[in-house]
Design an enzyme around this catalytic site. Structure first.
Site, PDB file in Angstrom:
ATOM      1  N   PHE A  85       0.816  -1.220   0.000  1.00 36.71           N
ATOM      2  CA  PHE A  85       0.000   0.000   0.000  1.00 36.71           C
ATOM      3  C   PHE A  85       0.848   1.267   0.000  1.00 36.71           C
ATOM      4  CE2 PHE A  85      -2.382  -3.313   2.129  1.00 36.71           C
ATOM      5  CZ  PHE A  85      -3.653  -3.189   1.606  1.00 36.71           C
ATOM      6  N   TYR A 153       0.859  10.639 -11.005  1.00 45.47           N
ATOM      7  CA  TYR A 153       0.447   9.612 -10.053  1.00 45.47           C
ATOM      8  C   TYR A 153      -0.044   8.374 -10.801  1.00 45.47           C
ATOM      9  CZ  TYR A 153      -2.480   7.032  -6.815  1.00 45.47           C
ATOM     10  OH  TYR A 153      -3.054   6.012  -6.095  1.00 45.47           O
ATOM     11  N   LYS A 157       1.802   4.425 -11.150  1.00 44.35           N
ATOM     12  CA  LYS A 157       1.169   3.141 -10.846  1.00 44.35           C
ATOM     13  C   LYS A 157       1.065   2.286 -12.114  1.00 44.35           C
ATOM     14  CE  LYS A 157      -0.111   3.598  -6.418  1.00 44.35           C
ATOM     15  NZ  LYS A 157      -0.069   2.575  -5.364  1.00 44.35           N
ATOM     16  N   ILE A 220     -15.056  23.837  -4.521  1.00 42.46           N
ATOM     17  CA  ILE A 220     -15.493  22.859  -5.525  1.00 42.46           C
ATOM     18  C   ILE A 220     -14.582  23.080  -6.730  1.00 42.46           C
ATOM     19  CG2 ILE A 220     -17.375  22.137  -7.033  1.00 42.46           C
ATOM     20  CD1 ILE A 220     -19.337  23.282  -4.975  1.00 42.46           C
ATOM     21  N   GLY A 296      -5.237  17.737 -13.737  1.00 47.45           N
ATOM     22  CA  GLY A 296      -5.101  16.278 -13.612  1.00 47.45           C
ATOM     23  C   GLY A 296      -6.381  15.565 -13.239  1.00 47.45           C
TER      24      GLY A 296
END
Ligand code: UFG
Length: 345
Positions: A85, A153, A157, A220, A296
């Site tokens: 993790f 990111y 992965k 927001i 992103g």
């Protein structure tokens, strides 16, 4: 309930949880312990919390780059399976600091894989992400939807998934499952574990901290997306459902397996819908303001998680966002300082 039924036949294993002091990792440790597994945790405590590690687990403050130390722990505890993790996981931060993301998430996992190879450990459950899909070409997202990340990111992965496929092709004993998380939310239902990020940027905890008056209005991030209310849509999954999926996935792994599963509830909530749900759950008028888009952020992400249901019998038990927010609210109200071991933001 398919999860519990399927969990019945699981055998006890020695499991190394890498990143077991973090938000999701600590919940996974608790779930593993509750299912009778022997758990060892390594975590560098940069973003994790020592207090979050279940007392039944053996703990080592080790980083992913420390390959020889990882080998020693894998051997000393006769580890059968690794759950990994440990990652940096902020989309916005990854855009600003890509090297940190490739270094920790990609190079760090390569170090772990080297350690596993040296120690003769062949089974890995890897935390991947829906961010590997980028802006998907079709919805809901299935595992075969083309992967084209839109931020470092997601790429960091995606690179690991690529490395895992290649390692598995070269080593018939290696078995891995990459679980592509959608938006993980909520806290342990018994109130024992929570979410304590520094900085906190995720939507639900930010709303709850605002509800407690511990921060100002929540922005927001964009109201001009091509969605019904103009705000981004995400698929939120309760952290406990996610952890149960890890146990099923671990138990299913056979030598040579290369598995990929989406983990979501298959339903999208807009930012505005999450805000309304948080207001209902907390009974507080949470301050929000309209801000610009965040770089992103894909407009819409939600999963088709039927593959893991079909193959492993897993389905999320929490199917709406309100109970997820309720468990998080329970944690934040009782732990306004989080684990209390780090300076407030
Ligand atoms: N959002 C806001 N205001 C905030 C925070 C978030 O409007 O203050 C919005 C975001 O733009 C996004 C949604 O709320 O549309 C959810 O944002 P989070 O930051 O909570 O989560 P992300 O969707 O950015 O990130 C999550 C995981 C990542 C994963 C990613 C996939 O944390 O690990 O989903 O997109 F990669």
């Amino acid at each position: 309930m398919p999860c519990l039924k399927a969990l019945g036949g699981i055998r006890q294993m020695n499991v190394l949880v890498v990143g077991g002091a973090g938000y999701i990792g600590s919940h996974a440790v608790k779930t593993l312990v509750e299912h009778g597994h022997r758990v060892t945790v390594v975590d560098n405590l940069v973003r994790g919390h020592r207090q979050a590690v279940h007392p039944a687990a053996t703990f080592y403050a080790i980083g992913l780059a420390d390959t020889p130390d990882l080998v020693r722990v894998l051997r000393d505890h006769a580890i059968d399976c690794v759950m990994h993790f440990a990652a940096l996981a902020y989309v916005g931060e990854s855009v600003k600091e890509p090297l940190a993301y490739y270094d920790n998430n990609t190079a760090g996992t390569i170090s772990l894989l080297k350690a596993m190879r040296e120690a003769g450990v062949h089974r890995l459950v890897f935390s991947s992400t829906c961010a590997t899909y980028g802006e998907p070409t079709s919805l809901p997202i299935v595992e075969t939807t083309p992967q084209a990340p839109v931020n470092p990111y997601g790429w960091s992965k995606w690179c690991v998934e690529r490395v895992l496929r290649d390692c598995a092709a070269a080593d018939p004993e290696l078995a891995f499952v990459a679980l592509r998380y959608f938006n993980v939310a909520g806290c342990a239902s018994d109130g024992s574990l929570g979410e304590d990020h520094d900085p906190e940027t995720h939507l639900i905890p930010s709303l709850l901290l605002a509800a407690l008056g511990r921060r100002g209005p929540v922005a927001i991030f964009g109201t001009d997306y091509p969605t019904p209310d103009g705000t981004c849509i995400r698929d939120y999954i309760h952290v406990e459902d996610l952890c149960e999926a890890h146990i099923l996935a671990m138990d299913a792994l056979q030598p040579g397996d290369t598995r990929f599963y989406n983990l979501g509830i298959g339903r999208g909530y807009s930012v505005r819908e999450v805000i309304e749900a948080a207001k209902v759950v907390t009974g507080v008028s949470i301050p929000v303001e309209i801000g610009p888009r965040r770089p992103g952020d894909p407009p819409v992400l939600y999963a088709d998680a039927s593959k893991i249901q079909r193959e492993l019998g897993w389905a999320a038990r929490t199917r709406t966002v309100e109970p997820m927010i309720a468990t998080a609210w329970n944690w934040f109200r009782s732990h306004p300082e989080g684990y209390g071991d780090k300076e407030p933001v």
